[in-house]
Design a protein around this motif. Structure first.
Motif, mmCIF file in Angstrom:
data_model
loop_
_atom_site.group_PDB
_atom_site.id
_atom_site.type_symbol
_atom_site.label_atom_id
_atom_site.label_comp_id
_atom_site.label_asym_id
_atom_site.label_seq_id
_atom_site.Cartn_x
_atom_site.Cartn_y
_atom_site.Cartn_z
ATOM 1 N N UNK A 63 7.090 6.300 22.739
ATOM 2 C CA UNK A 63 8.114 6.696 23.684
ATOM 3 C C UNK A 63 8.515 8.149 23.435
ATOM 4 N N UNK A 64 8.627 8.558 22.145
ATOM 5 C CA UNK A 64 9.013 9.923 21.812
ATOM 6 C C UNK A 64 7.935 10.896 22.278
ATOM 7 N N UNK A 65 6.657 10.533 22.138
ATOM 8 C CA UNK A 65 5.578 11.405 22.561
ATOM 9 C C UNK A 65 5.591 11.579 24.074
ATOM 10 N N UNK A 66 5.857 10.505 24.815
ATOM 11 C CA UNK A 66 5.873 10.570 26.271
ATOM 12 C C UNK A 66 7.038 11.450 26.723
ATOM 13 N N UNK A 67 8.206 11.328 26.099
ATOM 14 C CA UNK A 67 9.390 12.103 26.479
ATOM 15 C C UNK A 67 9.113 13.589 26.224
ATOM 16 N N UNK A 68 8.464 13.911 25.093
ATOM 17 C CA UNK A 68 8.152 15.303 24.760
ATOM 18 C C UNK A 68 7.219 15.895 25.808
ATOM 19 N N UNK A 69 6.196 15.186 26.209
ATOM 20 C CA UNK A 69 5.259 15.706 27.191
ATOM 21 C C UNK A 69 5.929 15.884 28.552
ATOM 22 N N UNK A 70 6.778 14.965 28.920
ATOM 23 C CA UNK A 70 7.473 15.078 30.208
ATOM 24 C C UNK A 70 8.383 16.300 30.175
ATOM 25 N N UNK A 71 9.042 16.598 29.028
ATOM 26 C CA UNK A 71 9.916 17.756 28.901
ATOM 27 C C UNK A 71 9.136 19.055 29.042
ATOM 28 N N UNK A 72 7.951 19.128 28.480
ATOM 29 C CA UNK A 72 7.141 20.347 28.557
ATOM 30 C C UNK A 72 6.694 20.568 30.001
ATOM 31 N N UNK A 73 6.281 19.526 30.673
ATOM 32 C CA UNK A 73 5.831 19.648 32.058
ATOM 33 C C UNK A 73 7.004 20.087 32.955
ATOM 34 N N UNK A 74 8.183 19.550 32.725
ATOM 35 C CA UNK A 74 9.358 19.922 33.515
ATOM 36 C C UNK A 74 9.706 21.392 33.309
ATOM 37 N N UNK A 75 9.636 21.858 32.022
ATOM 38 C CA UNK A 75 9.987 23.245 31.727
ATOM 39 C C UNK A 75 9.018 24.190 32.426
ATOM 40 N N UNK A 76 7.769 23.858 32.450
ATOM 41 C CA UNK A 76 6.796 24.704 33.115
ATOM 42 C C UNK A 76 7.019 24.707 34.637
ATOM 43 N N UNK A 77 7.294 23.571 35.163
ATOM 44 C CA UNK A 77 7.463 23.461 36.604
ATOM 45 C C UNK A 77 8.764 24.115 37.069
#
Length: 190
Positions: free
Chosen positions: A4-18
């Motif tokens: 769950x922590x890995x998924x949240x981290x990846x979603x945060x990086x994608x949001x920051x880029x977008x």
């Protein structure tokens, strides 16, 4: 939990880029890239060599005339100037050389041939210098010319020291010490 922590981290990086975080980083780059052309330093010109030294001609040595030399020749005389009554010593009698004593067993090869040399078929000739005492005994033996095999040279020395005896050299009828050389031949019969 880790998943769950890995998924949240990846979603945060994608949001920051977008959302434009990446656009702010690109905006901070400088607008113009400047390039200057740097001129290389011209090569140094080589220094000129110094001029050669001037030709120095040696002056000739001064002339000194040779001195006049006059040698007075005395008239030759035939007069006897000194008389002595000394008798010249008689010439020394020649020394008689030392000789091997007769009746002795002087053959080294029969009993002193080294077993190692026999096995290896070593043959040769050893020349020994023998110092002979006034009584005819052997005082010293040295190898003056090797046979090429150390065991044959050592056997020659041992044989001469142990078995050889001489009639001594004489001078004016008296025995004297002397030195002689002998060649000992090492030959396998066969």
């Amino acid at each position: 939990m880790a998943f769950t922590a890995a998924v949240v981290l990846q979603v945060g990086i994608i949001y920051a880029l977008a959302s434009g975080l990446a656009s702010q980083i690109i905006e901070k780059l400088p607008d113009d890239i400047k390039a200057d052309i740097v001129k290389e330093k011209p090569p140094e010109t080589p220094k000129t060599p110094p001029p050669p030294p001037p030709d120095m001609v040696k002056p000739p040595p001064p002339f000194i005339p040779p001195p006049d030399i006059v040698i007075a020749n005395d008239a030759p005389t035939n007069a006897i100037t000194a008389v002595t009554n000394q008798v010249a010593p008689p010439p020394k009698a020649a020394a008689a050389p030392a000789t091997l004593a007769a009746g002795r067993n002087n053959n080294c090869a029969s009993s002193y041939y080294p077993p190692l040399a026999v096995r290896l078929n070593h043959e040769g000739a050893t020349t020994v210098a023998i110092q002979i005492g006034a009584d005819g005994s052997v005082k010293n033996v040295t190898v003056s010319a090797s046979s090429g095999f150390p065991e044959l040279d050592e056997a020659a020395q041992k044989c001469v020291e142990a078995r050889w005896h001489f009639s001594p050299a004489t001078q004016n009828g008296s025995p004297i010490e002397s030195t002689k050389q002998y060649k000992i031949v090492w030959k396998l019969r066969g």
